[in-house]
Motif scaffolding. Structure first.
Motif, PDB file in Angstrom:
ATOM      1  N   ILE A 884       0.844  -1.203   0.000  1.00 49.13           N
ATOM      2  CA  ILE A 884       0.000   0.000   0.000  1.00 49.13           C
ATOM      3  C   ILE A 884       0.874   1.247   0.000  1.00 49.13           C
ATOM      4  CG2 ILE A 884      -1.647   1.325   1.372  1.00 49.13           C
ATOM      5  CD1 ILE A 884      -2.833  -1.346   2.312  1.00 49.13           C
ATOM      6  N   ALA A 885       1.939   1.219   0.794  1.00 53.42           N
ATOM      7  CA  ALA A 885       2.859   2.361   0.827  1.00 53.42           C
ATOM      8  C   ALA A 885       3.499   2.588  -0.532  1.00 53.42           C
ATOM      9  CB  ALA A 885       3.932   2.128   1.894  1.00 53.42           C
ATOM     10  N   ILE A 886       3.840   1.501  -1.217  1.00 52.03           N
ATOM     11  CA  ILE A 886       4.427   1.637  -2.560  1.00 52.03           C
ATOM     12  C   ILE A 886       3.404   2.213  -3.529  1.00 52.03           C
ATOM     13  CG2 ILE A 886       5.310   0.310  -4.528  1.00 52.03           C
ATOM     14  CD1 ILE A 886       6.639  -1.555  -2.488  1.00 52.03           C
ATOM     15  N   GLN A 887       2.162   1.751  -3.421  1.00 50.88           N
ATOM     16  CA  GLN A 887       1.109   2.257  -4.300  1.00 50.88           C
ATOM     17  C   GLN A 887       0.895   3.751  -4.093  1.00 50.88           C
ATOM     18  OE1 GLN A 887      -2.839   0.681  -3.551  1.00 50.88           O
ATOM     19  NE2 GLN A 887      -3.333   0.695  -5.723  1.00 50.88           N
ATOM     20  N   LYS A 888       1.011   4.214  -2.858  1.00 54.81           N
ATOM     21  CA  LYS A 888       0.822   5.636  -2.550  1.00 54.81           C
ATOM     22  C   LYS A 888       2.119   6.430  -2.691  1.00 54.81           C
ATOM     23  CE  LYS A 888      -2.984   4.898   0.733  1.00 54.81           C
ATOM     24  NZ  LYS A 888      -3.421   5.089   2.137  1.00 54.81           N
ATOM     25  N   GLN A 889       3.238   5.730  -2.986  1.00 49.50           N
ATOM     26  CA  GLN A 889       4.561   6.353  -3.056  1.00 49.50           C
ATOM     27  C   GLN A 889       4.887   7.096  -1.750  1.00 49.50           C
ATOM     28  OE1 GLN A 889       5.166   8.645  -6.599  1.00 49.50           O
ATOM     29  NE2 GLN A 889       4.822   6.924  -7.977  1.00 49.50           N
ATOM     30  N   ASP A 890       4.524   6.435  -0.617  1.00 47.98           N
ATOM     31  CA  ASP A 890       4.817   6.954   0.714  1.00 47.98           C
ATOM     32  C   ASP A 890       6.179   6.409   1.130  1.00 47.98           C
ATOM     33  OD1 ASP A 890       2.996   6.927   3.922  1.00 47.98           O
ATOM     34  OD2 ASP A 890       4.928   7.782   3.319  1.00 47.98           O
ATOM     35  N   TYR A 891       7.231   7.165   0.831  1.00 50.41           N
ATOM     36  CA  TYR A 891       8.592   6.660   1.032  1.00 50.41           C
ATOM     37  C   TYR A 891       8.907   6.401   2.512  1.00 50.41           C
ATOM     38  CZ  TYR A 891       9.230   8.034  -3.828  1.00 50.41           C
ATOM     39  OH  TYR A 891       9.106   8.148  -5.196  1.00 50.41           O
ATOM     40  N   THR A 892       8.371   7.215   3.401  1.00 47.66           N
ATOM     41  CA  THR A 892       8.624   7.002   4.839  1.00 47.66           C
ATOM     42  C   THR A 892       8.058   5.670   5.293  1.00 47.66           C
ATOM     43  OG1 THR A 892       8.555   9.392   5.206  1.00 47.66           O
ATOM     44  CG2 THR A 892       8.292   7.989   7.129  1.00 47.66           C
ATOM     45  N   SER A 893       6.829   5.357   4.863  1.00 47.67           N
ATOM     46  CA  SER A 893       6.215   4.078   5.240  1.00 47.67           C
ATOM     47  C   SER A 893       6.923   2.907   4.568  1.00 47.67           C
ATOM     48  CB  SER A 893       4.733   4.086   4.869  1.00 47.67           C
ATOM     49  OG  SER A 893       4.048   5.103   5.563  1.00 47.67           O
ATOM     50  N   ILE A 894       7.388   3.116   3.304  1.00 48.67           N
ATOM     51  CA  ILE A 894       8.137   2.044   2.627  1.00 48.67           C
ATOM     52  C   ILE A 894       9.368   1.682   3.450  1.00 48.67           C
ATOM     53  CG2 ILE A 894       9.547   1.524   0.599  1.00 48.67           C
ATOM     54  CD1 ILE A 894       7.599   3.232  -1.053  1.00 48.67           C
ATOM     55  N   GLU A 921      14.339  -1.095   1.727  1.00 49.79           N
ATOM     56  CA  GLU A 921      14.480  -0.069   2.750  1.00 49.79           C
ATOM     57  C   GLU A 921      15.340   1.092   2.235  1.00 49.79           C
ATOM     58  OE1 GLU A 921      16.100   0.384   7.375  1.00 49.79           O
ATOM     59  OE2 GLU A 921      16.526  -1.422   6.202  1.00 49.79           O
ATOM     60  N   THR A 922      16.406   0.761   1.518  1.00 43.89           N
ATOM     61  CA  THR A 922      17.285   1.796   0.961  1.00 43.89           C
ATOM     62  C   THR A 922      16.552   2.645  -0.070  1.00 43.89           C
ATOM     63  OG1 THR A 922      19.194   0.361   1.310  1.00 43.89           O
ATOM     64  CG2 THR A 922      19.468   2.203  -0.221  1.00 43.89           C
ATOM     65  N   LEU A 923      15.755   1.994  -0.926  1.00 47.02           N
ATOM     66  CA  LEU A 923      14.992   2.742  -1.931  1.00 47.02           C
ATOM     67  C   LEU A 923      14.027   3.726  -1.273  1.00 47.02           C
ATOM     68  CD1 LEU A 923      14.219  -0.056  -4.545  1.00 47.02           C
ATOM     69  CD2 LEU A 923      15.725   1.901  -4.857  1.00 47.02           C
ATOM     70  N   GLY A 924      13.407   3.289  -0.156  1.00 42.59           N
ATOM     71  CA  GLY A 924      12.529   4.201   0.557  1.00 42.59           C
ATOM     72  C   GLY A 924      13.276   5.360   1.163  1.00 42.59           C
ATOM     73  N   GLU A 925      14.496   5.095   1.624  1.00 44.93           N
ATOM     74  CA  GLU A 925      15.301   6.143   2.254  1.00 44.93           C
ATOM     75  C   GLU A 925      15.730   7.201   1.238  1.00 44.93           C
ATOM     76  OE1 GLU A 925      19.432   6.521   4.874  1.00 44.93           O
ATOM     77  OE2 GLU A 925      18.724   4.572   4.169  1.00 44.93           O
ATOM     78  N   ILE A 926      16.119   6.751   0.032  1.00 46.74           N
ATOM     79  CA  ILE A 926      16.581   7.709  -0.983  1.00 46.74           C
ATOM     80  C   ILE A 926      15.446   8.181  -1.898  1.00 46.74           C
ATOM     81  CG2 ILE A 926      18.891   6.699  -0.983  1.00 46.74           C
ATOM     82  CD1 ILE A 926      18.184   5.285  -3.591  1.00 46.74           C
ATOM     83  N   LYS A 927      14.209   7.723  -1.578  1.00 43.37           N
ATOM     84  CA  LYS A 927      13.018   8.166  -2.320  1.00 43.37           C
ATOM     85  C   LYS A 927      13.114   7.819  -3.804  1.00 43.37           C
ATOM     86  CE  LYS A 927      11.675  11.898   0.794  1.00 43.37           C
ATOM     87  NZ  LYS A 927      12.544  11.413   1.894  1.00 43.37           N
ATOM     88  N   ARG A 928      13.352   6.567  -4.080  1.00 42.08           N
ATOM     89  CA  ARG A 928      13.415   6.054  -5.450  1.00 42.08           C
ATOM     90  C   ARG A 928      12.489   4.842  -5.557  1.00 42.08           C
ATOM     91  NH1 ARG A 928      18.424   7.166  -7.930  1.00 42.08           N
ATOM     92  NH2 ARG A 928      17.722   5.879  -9.692  1.00 42.08           N
ATOM     93  N   MET A 929      11.981   4.578  -6.808  1.00 40.98           N
ATOM     94  CA  MET A 929      11.074   3.439  -7.038  1.00 40.98           C
ATOM     95  C   MET A 929      11.665   2.457  -8.037  1.00 40.98           C
ATOM     96  SD  MET A 929       8.389   4.144  -5.152  1.00 40.98           S
ATOM     97  CE  MET A 929       7.010   3.222  -5.809  1.00 40.98           C
ATOM     98  N   ASP A 930      12.974   2.510  -8.253  1.00 39.88           N
ATOM     99  CA  ASP A 930      13.613   1.676  -9.273  1.00 39.88           C
ATOM    100  C   ASP A 930      13.442   0.195  -8.949  1.00 39.88           C
ATOM    101  OD1 ASP A 930      16.479   3.929  -9.636  1.00 39.88           O
ATOM    102  OD2 ASP A 930      14.349   4.163 -10.063  1.00 39.88           O
ATOM    103  N   ASN A 931      12.730  -0.547  -9.802  1.00 38.38           N
ATOM    104  CA  ASN A 931      12.596  -2.011  -9.702  1.00 38.38           C
ATOM    105  C   ASN A 931      12.013  -2.449  -8.367  1.00 38.38           C
ATOM    106  OD1 ASN A 931      12.902  -4.445 -11.103  1.00 38.38           O
ATOM    107  ND2 ASN A 931      14.766  -4.942  -9.982  1.00 38.38           N
ATOM    108  N   ILE A 932      11.307  -1.553  -7.680  1.00 36.43           N
ATOM    109  CA  ILE A 932      10.835  -1.886  -6.342  1.00 36.43           C
ATOM    110  C   ILE A 932       9.735  -2.945  -6.360  1.00 36.43           C
ATOM    111  CG2 ILE A 932       9.055  -0.090  -6.190  1.00 36.43           C
ATOM    112  CD1 ILE A 932      10.064   0.382  -3.276  1.00 36.43           C
ATOM    113  N   GLU A 933       8.912  -2.945  -7.423  1.00 32.39           N
ATOM    114  CA  GLU A 933       7.831  -3.936  -7.477  1.00 32.39           C
ATOM    115  C   GLU A 933       8.386  -5.344  -7.644  1.00 32.39           C
ATOM    116  OE1 GLU A 933       5.066  -2.810 -10.453  1.00 32.39           O
ATOM    117  OE2 GLU A 933       4.360  -1.018  -9.395  1.00 32.39           O
ATOM    118  N   ALA A 934       9.437  -5.489  -8.436  1.00 36.91           N
ATOM    119  CA  ALA A 934      10.061  -6.817  -8.594  1.00 36.91           C
ATOM    120  C   ALA A 934      10.671  -7.283  -7.284  1.00 36.91           C
ATOM    121  CB  ALA A 934      11.118  -6.745  -9.692  1.00 36.91           C
ATOM    122  N   LEU A 935      11.275  -6.371  -6.536  1.00 38.44           N
ATOM    123  CA  LEU A 935      11.861  -6.734  -5.242  1.00 38.44           C
ATOM    124  C   LEU A 935      10.791  -7.167  -4.249  1.00 38.44           C
ATOM    125  CD1 LEU A 935      14.496  -3.852  -4.922  1.00 38.44           C
ATOM    126  CD2 LEU A 935      14.967  -6.273  -5.382  1.00 38.44           C
TER     127      LEU A 935
END
Length: 945
Positions: A884-894, A921-935
């Motif tokens: 859900i956090a990924i869907q909302k692009q809520d990086y803090t929750s990710i 966790e690192t992607l959420g910290e740097i506010k990036r969505m690269d390949n996050i769904e596959a992970l």
């Protein structure tokens, strides 16, 4: 004597005759007084000699002085005449009169010259001239030969003086009926006077131009339907036209010299002065729409233009032009009100159509669905016929509703064409195959003449293109009782990826008279009033087709004659999606074709030897590698033919051509092991695939997915939200036949409660229900974490333009329009079932090595099992929160949920899973969505097993 001479010179220096006379009188008086006559004679004699000498000495100089004074007087009088006269006509006429009189001429004329030649402007004559003299005067300019004066002296005297100055040309002519003697000084006088005339004429021309310009400006401004205003540096009105003054409620003289603030009410002056301030502050121009309230309380609207002016003396002014746009604003207001009314009416029409569509589709869904369920039960032939007729009637009614909706979309300009890849032959197959049974039933030969040079795939709107062809072909079949119906698809031109494709429908039907050929494209119109009674239809098919083709940038052409058939065609530009590929077939392959339209096979197999046959008896004796046999040549004859072919050649390939799949055709293919059957009308791809052996297991005679029973190994949990009892029953029966476990909600409130109480794999959501509707219910269901990824499909009778997009944007995953086609319903169920089957068959991943984990726990197996169960119980919720956090692009929750999972997995010793969680966790910290769904998908694999 000497004193007398001195006295004479002093007193009488101006006149020689008077001097002599007076001198003689004085001398005589003196002599008499002196007393001697003799002396007088001597004095007289001597004096006569002296006077003679003096006269000879003074004659030349005195004459010159007199002539000079005369010329000066003439020049002065001409100059005064030119200076004192107020008009060019009076000045030049007087100047000519002075010249003629003073210089002893009888007539004078003034000519000007332009590109067309000389023109006489003025003439003076002391007395009427004879015709000969008048003609000589009128043509005097022709004697000019240069820039110097020309004199002709004879019985008459004619002098022509050229006039040349910057920007002015002409001549001055003097005429005398007698001989006139003159010298160079005369010509000098005329030259000087001509220069004066030139200067005067130029000045007069300039002044005349200024006067005309001023007059034009005044006439223009006074007759212009605008306000024209000029104000001086003290903001006083220095000029205003009469129309503008009247528009302000005054006369022009009442405003001249006054300020607007003093002369007009505040409601009129204030807006004008406010607009004027911009120019006073230095702006080059100001344009503004101002609203005024006049003395009568009427509201006026003026478009005002203000601009600075500067005179030649340096004085500054402000100019203004005002246009009364009150009428235009009134019209705009009326148009706006009319537009709003029209939009309101259009909205009401749209809502009416939407409601009508909904109210028709809802019971239609029950009629068609229940009829289809009945057709799946054991029925007597008569009952099956009745059901088929009922379904045909219901589908016809549904077609009319769809036509009305399409026409409404096109008429409102809301229908937009798509530009998506499609395979031409796939589109044609889905278009012509449903029509063939009707053509076959009427005994028509229905064929497709397809150009094999066409590319394989195109970009365009296949659905709307199919709709146009479907309408044209349906009409052709409907209005043709015997003969042929042919669809021609050909490539006209090709340049790069751009192709002009012609679609044509030809029939041998009743035809259309020439006077009716334009009417058939009008809405709700048909060529004849009896057409609707005899053939049915709403009269919208051709209208919709014509509008769709217009949107494609083309036009439907029609050629037809009564009782001779019709020919409709249109050309469309389509861009090819990929290069055309033609399978290479063996050159030595022989193919025998028994068909009433063998040319499609001939064109489809250019590298093969194709032998066409039109009689069963002829093909019996033929030998070939492949046989295409049309079942319409007679069931018994074709049965015997195939049996004979199979008996003499076990290896021969046999393809059966059928108009419709029947039990006979299926049994025939099974009995003689044919290599497939092809539905007519044939397309090139059908022929090629059959020869390549790709039609052995033709889907034409296999059970479809809609007829299969429950899906093995899974039981999808389905929530059905529907308020209509008949539609509830229909959907329940269809879903239960697929093995679904169905829960029923009658409205949105019940749907939300059930969805929050337990998890469902699939939710079918009606939209229009009492109380809480489907859109609102979906949004509330999505708020629950466990339903964030549940498949929700709108199943509704709302089928207007934009409805699907509206439902999908509200959080739904799919859309089914009522009446629901069983195939579409089962397709959605199957997609969910396939996902559930895949989940059930997943390979169990080893989270960690059990021995290693047990050792870390001191061999405590109970603790091992408790920790594992706890993780498996809590990890799905954590994973769901992460998604859900990924869907909302809520990086803090990710970052938070990934860190939580990493801690649990680290405790369990799942090294690979820890690495994946750490990357998320690192992607959420740097506010990036690269390949996050596959992970996340990979992490889910570890956590869900």
């Amino acid at each position: 004597i000497r004193p007398m001479q001195s006295l004479r010179d002093t007193l009488f220096e101006d006149s020689l005759d008077i001097q002599l006379t007076l001198f003689l009188l004085l001398t005589t008086l003196l002599l008499v007084l002196g007393g001697g006559f003799y002396s007088l004679l001597l004095v007289k004699k001597r004096l006569s000699r002296e006077i003679g000498d003096l006269q000879r000495t003074l004659t030349i100089s005195e004459l010159n002085k007199m002539q000079a004074r005369q010329w000066a007087a003439v020049r002065l009088r001409v100059t005064e005449a030119l200076a004192r006269s107020e008009s060019g006509h009076g000045a030049l006429s007087k100047a000519l009169a002075i010249l003629g009189t003073e210089l002893a001429f009888d007539a004078a004329a003034f000519f000007t010259q332009d590109i067309e030649g000389f023109h006489k402007n003025y003439q003076w004559a002391g007395a009427p001239l004879s015709t000969e003299l008048q003609l000589m005067l009128d043509r005097s300019y022709s004697r000019l030969s240069g820039a110097k004066p020309v004199a002709h002296v004879g019985m008459e005297t004619l002098v022509v003086v050229p006039l040349h100055d910057d920007g002015f040309d002409g001549c001055l002519t003097l005429l005398s009926q007698t001989t006139v003697h003159f010298d160079e000084s005369f010509f000098e006088l005329l030259s000087e006077i001509s220069l004066l005339v030139c200067h005067y004429q130029k000045r007069m021309s300039a002044e005349q131009a200024v006067r005309e310009s001023e007059e034009r400006f005044k006439t223009f401004m006074e007759n212009s339907p605008v306000l024209a205003l000029i104000k001086d540096e003290q903001a006083r009105v220095s000029y205003i036209n009469e129309h503008g003054a009247k528009a302000l409620g005054l006369l022009s003289y009442e405003l001249i010299g006054q300020s607007l603030g003093e002369s007009l009410p505040v409601t009129m002056a204030a807006p004008l002065l406010e607009c004027e301030e911009g120019v006073r502050r230095g702006q080059r121009s100001v344009s503004q729409l101002v609203s005024l309230i006049d003395q009568k309380g009427r509201q006026l609207h003026w478009m005002m233009f203000y601009f600075p002016l500067k005179s030649m003396s340096g004085k500054r002014f402000i100019g203004a032009i005002g246009i009364d746009v009150t009428e235009q604003k009134t019209i705009e207001g009326e148009m706006r009100a009319a537009r709003e009314l029209a939009e309101s009416a259009n909205q009401s029409k749209s809502e009416f159509l939407a409601n009508v569509s909904h109210e028709i589709r809802t019971p239609m869904n029950g009629i068609l669905g229940m009829a289809e369920l009945l057709l799946r039960t054991p029925l007597m032939p008569e009952q099956r016929d009745y059901l088929n007729m009922m379904m045909y009637s219901a589908e016809g009614l549904l077609g009319i509703v769809n036509d009305i909706l399409d026409f409404s979309k096109i008429d409102a300009g809301k229908l937009q064409l798509e530009n998506l890849p499609f395979v031409m032959q796939d589109m044609l197959t889905t278009t012509v195959r449903p029509l063939y049974p009707k053509a076959f039933e009427k005994g028509l030969r229905f064929t497709v003449d397809y150009d094999v040079a066409l590319p394989h795939a195109f970009l365009g709107d296949a659905l709307r293109l199919s709709q146009v062809l479907l309408n044209l072909l349906s009409n052709a079949i409907k209005f043709t009782s015997e003969g042929d119906v042919t669809l021609h698809v050909s490539l006209l031109t090709s340049q790069g990826q751009a192709n002009i494709v012609r679609f044509a429908v030809q029939d041998t039907g009743i035809g259309i008279s020439k006077d009716k050929q334009s009417v058939i494209f009008d809405a709700f119109s048909q060529a004849d009033g009896s057409t609707s009674r005899n053939y049915g239809g709403s009269g919208l098919g051709l209208t919709i087709s014509s509008r769709l083709v217009d949107l494609m940038g083309s036009f439907i052409h029609v050629t037809s004659e009564v009782d001779q058939g019709s020919f409709f065609h249109f050309d469309v530009e389509l861009y090819s999606e990929e290069p055309k590929t033609i399978p290479v077939l063996p050159k030595d392959l022989s193919i025998a074709v028994l068909s009433d339209f063998p040319s499609i096979v001939v064109r489809s197999l250019p590298n093969c030897e194709v032998i066409p046959y039109t009689r069963v008896a002829d093909i019996r004796s033929g030998q070939a590698d492949f046989y295409f046999v049309d079942l319409d040549f007679g069931f018994n004859d074709v049965y015997d033919l195939i049996r004979d072919i199979r008996e003499r050649d076990k290896a021969a390939k046999i393809i059966v051509l059928v108009s419709e799949v029947s039990q006979f055709s299926i049994n025939l293919c099974k009995e003689f092991a044919s290599d497939g059957q092809l539905l007519k009308p044939l397309l090139p791809r059908d022929v090629v695939e059959a020869v390549l052996g790709m039609r052995k297991n033709s889907m034409s005679w296999l059970h479809s997915i809609r007829d299969s029973e429950a899906i093995a190994n899974v039981t999808p949990k389905v929530l059905l939200v529907e308020d209509n009892l008949i539609n509830q029953t229909l959907a329940l029966r269809l879903l239960e036949r697929k093995g679904c476990k169905v829960s029923l909600a009658k409205n949105g409130h019940e749907a939300v409660e059930l969805a929050n109480a337990e998890f469902f794999d699939l939710i079918f959501m009606d939209i229009q229900m009492p109380g809480k509707g489907g859109v609102e219910a979906t949004r509330e269901i999505r708020q629950n974490k466990q339903n964030a990824f549940t498949t929700i499909v709108a199943m509704t009778a709302h089928a207007m333009h934009g409805d699907k997009d509206r439902f999908l944007s509200s959080g739904m995953d799919g859309y089914l329009s009522k009446p629901v086609r069983v195939e579409d319903l089962y397709a959605i169920v199957n997609s969910v079932a396939v996902r559930l089957q895949a989940d059930a068959q997943k390979t169990e991943y080893t989270l960690l090595k059990a021995d290693q984990f047990l050792d870390s726990l001191g061999g405590d197996r109970d603790l091992f099992e408790e920790l594992s169960r706890t993780f498996l119980k809590t990890s799905p919720d954590t994973l769901r929160d992460l998604k859900i956090a990924i869907q909302k692009q809520d990086y803090t929750s990710i970052e938070l949920w990934a860190h939580k999972l990493k801690g649990s997995l680290s405790m369990l010793g799942a090294e690979r899973a820890v690495v994946v969680a750490e990357r998320i966790e690192t992607l959420g910290e740097i506010k990036r969505m690269d390949n996050i769904e596959a992970l996340v998908s990979e992490l889910s694999t570890y956590c869900e097993t």
